[in-house]
Write a protein that holds these residues in place. Structure first.
Motif, PDB file in Angstrom:
ATOM      1  N   GLY A 144       6.718  -2.669   4.564  1.00  0.00           N
ATOM      2  CA  GLY A 144       6.624  -2.653   3.107  1.00  0.00           C
ATOM      3  C   GLY A 144       5.632  -1.661   2.549  1.00  0.00           C
ATOM      4  O   GLY A 144       5.193  -1.783   1.406  1.00  0.00           O
ATOM      5  N   VAL A 145       5.284  -0.634   3.338  1.00  0.00           N
ATOM      6  CA  VAL A 145       4.364   0.415   2.892  1.00  0.00           C
ATOM      7  C   VAL A 145       5.186   1.587   2.352  1.00  0.00           C
ATOM      8  O   VAL A 145       6.116   2.065   3.006  1.00  0.00           O
ATOM      9  N   ARG A 146       4.843   2.058   1.163  1.00  0.00           N
ATOM     10  CA  ARG A 146       5.542   3.190   0.562  1.00  0.00           C
ATOM     11  C   ARG A 146       4.917   4.493   1.077  1.00  0.00           C
ATOM     12  O   ARG A 146       3.707   4.577   1.267  1.00  0.00           O
ATOM     13  N   CYS A 147       5.767   5.516   1.289  1.00  0.00           N
ATOM     14  CA  CYS A 147       5.268   6.773   1.848  1.00  0.00           C
ATOM     15  C   CYS A 147       5.909   7.971   1.162  1.00  0.00           C
ATOM     16  O   CYS A 147       7.125   8.009   0.958  1.00  0.00           O
ATOM     17  N   ARG A 148       5.061   8.955   0.818  1.00  0.00           N
ATOM     18  CA  ARG A 148       5.525  10.295   0.444  1.00  0.00           C
ATOM     19  C   ARG A 148       5.117  11.237   1.567  1.00  0.00           C
ATOM     20  O   ARG A 148       3.960  11.238   1.986  1.00  0.00           O
ATOM     21  N   ASP A 163       0.835  -1.195   0.000  1.00  0.00           N
ATOM     22  CA  ASP A 163       0.000   0.000   0.000  1.00  0.00           C
ATOM     23  C   ASP A 163       0.875   1.251   0.000  1.00  0.00           C
ATOM     24  O   ASP A 163       2.090   1.189   0.240  1.00  0.00           O
ATOM     25  N   GLU A 164       0.241   2.400  -0.269  1.00  0.00           N
ATOM     26  CA  GLU A 164       0.987   3.661  -0.303  1.00  0.00           C
ATOM     27  C   GLU A 164       0.254   4.722   0.494  1.00  0.00           C
ATOM     28  O   GLU A 164      -0.964   4.887   0.349  1.00  0.00           O
ATOM     29  N   ILE A 165       0.987   5.443   1.323  1.00  0.00           N
ATOM     30  CA  ILE A 165       0.409   6.551   2.070  1.00  0.00           C
ATOM     31  C   ILE A 165       1.073   7.853   1.624  1.00  0.00           C
ATOM     32  O   ILE A 165       2.263   7.883   1.306  1.00  0.00           O
ATOM     33  N   LEU A 173      11.720   3.203   0.974  1.00  0.00           N
ATOM     34  CA  LEU A 173      10.297   3.381   0.693  1.00  0.00           C
ATOM     35  C   LEU A 173       9.786   4.758   1.111  1.00  0.00           C
ATOM     36  O   LEU A 173       8.602   5.046   0.951  1.00  0.00           O
ATOM     37  N   LEU A 174      10.670   5.615   1.640  1.00  0.00           N
ATOM     38  CA  LEU A 174      10.262   6.947   2.092  1.00  0.00           C
ATOM     39  C   LEU A 174      10.787   8.019   1.145  1.00  0.00           C
ATOM     40  O   LEU A 174      11.984   8.105   0.884  1.00  0.00           O
ATOM     41  N   GLU A 175       9.865   8.840   0.653  1.00  0.00           N
ATOM     42  CA  GLU A 175      10.215  10.024  -0.140  1.00  0.00           C
ATOM     43  C   GLU A 175       9.795  11.237   0.681  1.00  0.00           C
ATOM     44  O   GLU A 175       8.601  11.526   0.803  1.00  0.00           O
ATOM     45  N   ALA A 176      10.761  11.914   1.270  1.00  0.00           N
ATOM     46  CA  ALA A 176      10.469  12.989   2.213  1.00  0.00           C
ATOM     47  C   ALA A 176      10.735  14.354   1.602  1.00  0.00           C
ATOM     48  O   ALA A 176      11.806  14.585   1.025  1.00  0.00           O
ATOM     49  N   HIS A 177       9.763  15.241   1.737  1.00  0.00           N
ATOM     50  CA  HIS A 177       9.887  16.636   1.317  1.00  0.00           C
ATOM     51  C   HIS A 177       9.628  17.480   2.568  1.00  0.00           C
ATOM     52  O   HIS A 177       8.491  17.866   2.839  1.00  0.00           O
TER      53      HIS A 177
END
Length: 325
Positions: free
Chosen positions: A73-77, A50-52, A92-96
């Protein structure tokens, strides 16, 4: 695979998500609440794959839940401007994350989208009490003075709607308010046609008028404080009134204390002349958090009120525009 959009219920959170979904339409489970409800990741149980997407919610306050999801295994922006502490490094973390005092989450999303839906970032910046940033963002959009005033009022009204002890205090559930504006790429068109905006405009004006009748306590040169009773209208207008006080008393820090059983919920604003670092002051109290210009304390016991006011006065009484905290 499921998608979750997790966002603060104030103007910045709503407008940040709105920009993102105008550019990247997606059906997602909406997770939000009142402005002070920041531990939102605990509300969801995504599965591996899943993606949050998280917007305008403190990473520091959600660190444990975020790490649990990433390891599962959860992808996150993650888009945010609040104090974050150390940002985790995970594939799996894309942080802004940008905690500069002139930035809100919607301006971070605007940067990410390269200005694709900038009018809504202008609305959010006004709502987040960043008028200079709002005007700078809107400089190339050829708005008239009247248009900018409408965007300012819309941002302030969206922000006003998020304040309360619980959802029962609000005029509209933040998720429903987001759904109402979701079809509008142009905030001026939304403002012209939206009955919700009219409701919030009238309610905001009435609550603010009552708030301005309350006595303002001047605490030396560095701080003012206002004490508000435990009433729904006070909880609703607290954020907007704190911003209003900050603009009317730019050389002083603002402490707005709304009565709760055994203590207060506190909204804090740094002086306009030293508008940084107030989140560090708030974090000296249990449940305190925030950002450079604005912070809050979820619950301040009665016995800690004097310590807070003394700390504000000592911190800001001798500040100059160049020093900060």
């Amino acid at each position: 695979m499921r998608f979750y959009d997790i966002f603060n219920g104030d103007a910045d959170g709503i407008c940040a998500l709105h920009q993102l979904r105008l550019a990247e339409p997606r059906d997602a489970v909406l997770v939000t609440g009142v402005k002070r409800d920041i531990e939102l990741l605990a509300r969801v149980e995504p599965r591996p794959g899943d993606e949050i997407t998280v917007l305008d919610v403190s990473l520091e306050a959600n660190r444990g839940q975020l790490m649990r999801m990433l390891e599962a295994g959860v992808r996150c922006r993650y888009f945010d401007h609040h104090f974050a502490g150390a940002v985790p490094s995970h594939p799996l973390l894309e942080a802004h994350i940008d905690t500069a005092p002139s930035v809100c989450t919607s301006l971070i999303v605007d940067r990410y989208l390269r200005g694709e839906h900038r009018p809504w970032a202008v609305v959010a910046a006004f709502g987040d009490n960043l008028p200079e940033s709002a005007l700078a963002a809107g400089a190339g959009l050829h708005y008239s003075a009247h248009d900018l005033e409408v965007l300012r009022e819309l941002g302030e009204c969206l922000n006003y709607n998020a304040y309360g002890e619980s959802l029962a205090d609000l005029h509209f559930h933040p998720a429903e308010l987001y759904r109402r504006l979701r079809g509008h790429a142009d905030p001026l068109a939304f403002a012209a046609r939206s009955p919700e905006f009219d409701v919030l405009r009238r309610a905001y004006a009435g609550d603010l008028e009552q708030a301005r009748r309350l006595p303002v306590m001047h605490r030396g040169e560095g701080c003012i404080a206002v004490f508000m009773p435990d009433e729904a209208w006070c909880r609703r207008v607290a954020g907007a009134f704190a911003n209003d006080l900050s603009l009317r008393h730019p050389a002083r820090a603002v402490a707005l204390l709304v009565r709760r059983q055994g203590g207060y919920r506190v909204s804090l604003r740094a002086p306009q002349s030293a508008a940084q670092g107030i989140q560090h002051l708030a974090r000296q109290f249990d449940s305190g958090s925030g950002r450079e210009r604005a912070a809050g304390i979820q619950f301040l016991p009665e016995q800690d009120v004097e310590r807070l006011l003394e700390l504000l006065e000592r911190t800001y009484s001798a500040k100059t525009p160049a020093t900060g905290v």
